[in-house]
Scaffold this active site. Sequence first.
Site, short mmCIF file in Angstrom:
data_model
loop_
_atom_site.label_atom_id
_atom_site.label_comp_id
_atom_site.label_asym_id
_atom_site.label_seq_id
_atom_site.Cartn_x
_atom_site.Cartn_y
_atom_site.Cartn_z
N HIS A 236 -11.22 -38.36 5.96
CA HIS A 236 -11.92 -38.96 4.83
C HIS A 236 -13.31 -39.43 5.17
CE1 HIS A 236 -8.22 -38.63 2.69
NE2 HIS A 236 -7.60 -39.32 3.64
N ARG A 293 -25.64 -49.09 -1.53
CA ARG A 293 -26.46 -49.06 -0.32
C ARG A 293 -27.05 -47.68 -0.15
NH1 ARG A 293 -22.88 -45.73 2.31
NH2 ARG A 293 -20.71 -46.24 1.94
#
Lengths: 479, 681
Positions: A236, A293
């Site tokens: 992942h 971010r």
Amino acid sequence: MGCFRKIFIANRGEIACRAIRPARELKIPVVVGYSDCDALSLHVRLADEAVRLGPSPASMSYLDIDAILRAAKDSGCDAIFPGYGFLAENPDFAEAVKKEKMTFIGPSARVMRIMGDKIAARKALSASGVPVTPALEDVDDPKEVIRFGNRVGWPILIKASAGGGGKGMQKVSSPAEVEECLASARSVAEKAFGKGTIFAEKYIEHGRHIEFQFLADRFRNVIHLGERECSIQRRHQKLVEEAPSSLLTPEVREKMGAVVVKAMRDIGYVTAGTMEFLVDRDGKFYALEVNTRIQVEHTVTEFISGFDIIRKMYKLAAGERLTMRQKDVLLRGHSIQCRVNAEDPKNNFTPSFGKITFLRQVSGPFVRSELGIYQGWEVPPYYDSLLAKICSVGKDRETAIQRMRRALGEFDLWGVRTTIPLLKRIMDHPDFVAGRIHTGFIEENIAKLTDYAESEEEIYKVARFVAEISALGRNRYSE
Amino acid sequence: MMGGGGMAGSVKKKEYRKILKTVRESKAIWLVGTGPRDTGQSDFKNRFTIHDLERLLPVYDASGYLAIDSHGGARLHQDMMNNMIDPFEEARLFALRMPHVLTQTLVRGTNLWGYRMYSRNTVRAAVESFLPTIDVWRCFDFLNYVPNMAPVAEEVLRAGKIFSPAISFTESAECTDAYYLRVLKEIVSLCGGTKDIILVIKDMAGVGSPARIRRLVDAFLQKHPHLLILYHRHTTDGLALPAMAAAAEAGARLFDVTDDAFSRFYGHPPVRPLVRYLRELGHEVRFDMKRADEASETIRGFIRNYERFESQFKGFSSDVTGHRMPGGAFPSSFEQAEKGGFLDLMPHILKGMSYGNRIIKYFDVTPGSQITWTTWAGVLQRFHKEGGEPNIKRLFGVLDRFFEAGERFDELSQADQNMLLRLYAGATDDLKNLLLGKYGPLPFGWPADWVYRSVFGEGWAEKIKAERIPSLPLSRLADEDLEKAKAAMEAEVGRSVTQEEFVLYLMHPKAAVDFLRFRERYGDTTVLPTKVWFDGLRRPGDQVRLTIDGKPHVVCLVSVGEGMGGVKDVVLSVDNIMHVFHVDLPETAAARKKVRKAAPGNKGEVGATVNGTVWRIGTKGRVLKEGDLVRKGEEIMNIEVMKTENAVKSSVAGVIREICVTVNDRVEEGQLLAVVEPGIE
């Protein structure tokens, strides 16, 4: 317009080096913090000033809010750029920065708080009309998870409610695995994020990971810079990213972009962010989360859009207005990024660390490399394993792949095991070349992708032998 | 027509029958150069590097040699063990650089290049893999038991290469012309005539007197006038040149020689004196003397690199006619005696051997010479330990009386008998196998009963009855399960292996695996000049230029550290870039090895999957301890690296017998963490 007086970069590695550069372009002095083992790291070399934060473990340096605030204030900074990881998505940190009369280069703590909580984020996004995956929003009972799995269909995915980056994320294929996975996900969540809440959602099999980059100012102007495809992942965690996605038609792109822009305007987002989607085989898309971010893979968007996203973040955080309209955003060509991590693909991607005894950097036309390393530097065992990013661009995907192959062939790094040989294999894989990719691509092809010989250059091996004979003064094989 | 060019132009390689016809009809004398292999083996412990040999190959190729002895014997083993040369790469290089000269190997009957008897399918696999690069297959058996040559002969003749059967030769009462003619008859019958072979008289110790050799060659040619005979002779007793001249006079047509600059005491006679002598006697010799000068000049440029490997025992020695130790074994036995600290016993050991070869009769060549050596080195050390020099003197006294009494054991005194019965008390398995016929029947019959009593103790008679094989030991050898052997090798090496690598493993399992590991770590070190190979770089600033895959490289020594903490830091500039190499000193390397590693093949041994810190033993819900039951796939430990958790799971269900680490231990990949005894579901 006035930007910042001095920026503190609360990060390390390639992203800290990357963030120094636009500040330098804008003639803004840069201060970086460093932990003990990073005293000789590249970001410290590149910055104008450097302040020791504390011992090597991140919890005592890059995650120590007080130490960072003190370092930033004492060095006279008026803004802090958090990068990714560490404190980048910690609203408490953003709040503390504000309290100290400095600017947090990112969205507000309020927005981060909503987006940082999967459950709240899903609510907020749904309210703005963004489709989300079926999910179980709070888990304390394995039985509940099993019922959920049975309802939406196996496999399902469980992960920490806080944090990102795939840490503690687990695919659960059957009811029998639920208990063990739940316990382990909790443990990781507590360890990594200090918060043990777990979130379960439907796992979209053969789904494609597509994310939209957007920019937003304080005046509710939001534009998106198109999508990135991040389906090549291991455990992942993304390994290869590209822009645009070969999956999206202009119509779908426009539709998804509009959804993103509306939702971010609704929530009052400022600076840059990314909305992640999973797109299933039928082209249906589900929002996964919003990353508040800069993303590791922002480079590919920069290559096709012409924007310097971090430079833009500085300006937007300083209050500049977005002058460009969505219709003025022109995306041209195709870009690919490969992540060079210090880990061994042959051994389940376990981290590898040690001294970089040799480094040959990438150069040449239409490639870009973002490095946080140099020859002779020692990869410390304390942090993320990302060493470098290599990006290529071309008029189309095929050209970008050709240039990436060339760049990977030139790039050379000795001393630690890296993902380079795996990346080369991916670039040559017929399915990747044909764009037939999905998030399970590496897992499904792992045997073939890692069937390479560990290739240390022959001269280096022979030199090792010369070193041994020279040290001992005799050849112990031929006595 | 004299010399120059070898088979060039006239006969192409591969038309082997034609080549032999040319030799047969030329009426000339042809030479085989032993430089790369047998010379190296006899006088320089087989340590010649590719770097040096490579320079000789073009010279040899143009010298007019029929063949160059370049492969096999002990070199195959030592290439892997000491020289770190891939025997296949070496064979290919020789074949490539000597297109006009035949390449030759030496095989030990069914032992091939190893030390045990191989089954037919193994022989086939091994021979097949070297057939493309080896033209002449010289084959001997230390019992002159021709059925032991059959598997190799069949493979080689079927492939159309040159089979070169060698008759092991020595001088003794039993070794009559009639005996050798019997052996020759079997060989001719095995090879279907004399057309496709070069027969070798293998005088490996160098003991044949000129008259004896002349008689034997003559006897052979009386029987088979068209037989091509090669006389192989070590120089040991100093009589090689006249013996060769005598053989030539009698009609031997080929000789093994070495370069003058290679000549020492246990190898072969120098080529130029032999050629001059033979030509003076009126023989035509196919050889180019100018090339021989060139070769010797080249050799003188590098031979001092190998001084350290020359025998402690210098000079010719007529004693060889008594102890009969062959060229290759002679210097290495001195080396072993020195390493073992019993060099002072060497004269006694050699004397012991001269008794021994009259008690148990076979030929002292591999593996016979090793059996003789270990037996007598053992006997003398034992007798010396028990009673010093006087005891040895007593033993030799008894042996003298035994032979004086016409080898009639029963006629000796009880005390003498007892001493003889203790002679072979420490017999090795190899000696036991020899006496049980595992190598084949002994050429002159089984030794006397007292020898069996001495070797096997009280149950000796039953042992003979139950285990001694009267003949054809090979027919009892079932085909080896090569698939299984290959799987075992791959498990050991941790990857799939090529057929060539597998063949090396079949010959010498340990050496092959060690060699492959060496190659993985150090690459192909044959690119190094010999001096650097043996001694490294000595002083800062010393440098070595290398070529790898056609690209130039320079390695320069910058500094060698003090050796703090058992590690020396060596700084090298490799292609202008500084590298620090941490070299473990031997003590450290030994200490490092003590980290117990999980055996890959043993599923119960749980190894660390990564380098990191063990932060938990068991799981959150279950702390594990020794004696606990675990399920297959259950997490036993967890290792933290860079903030990631790495579960270590048991691959079997069972009981935890041992936990080898504690929480917070730093562990390295592969380190043994726990032992699970499988069995309980």
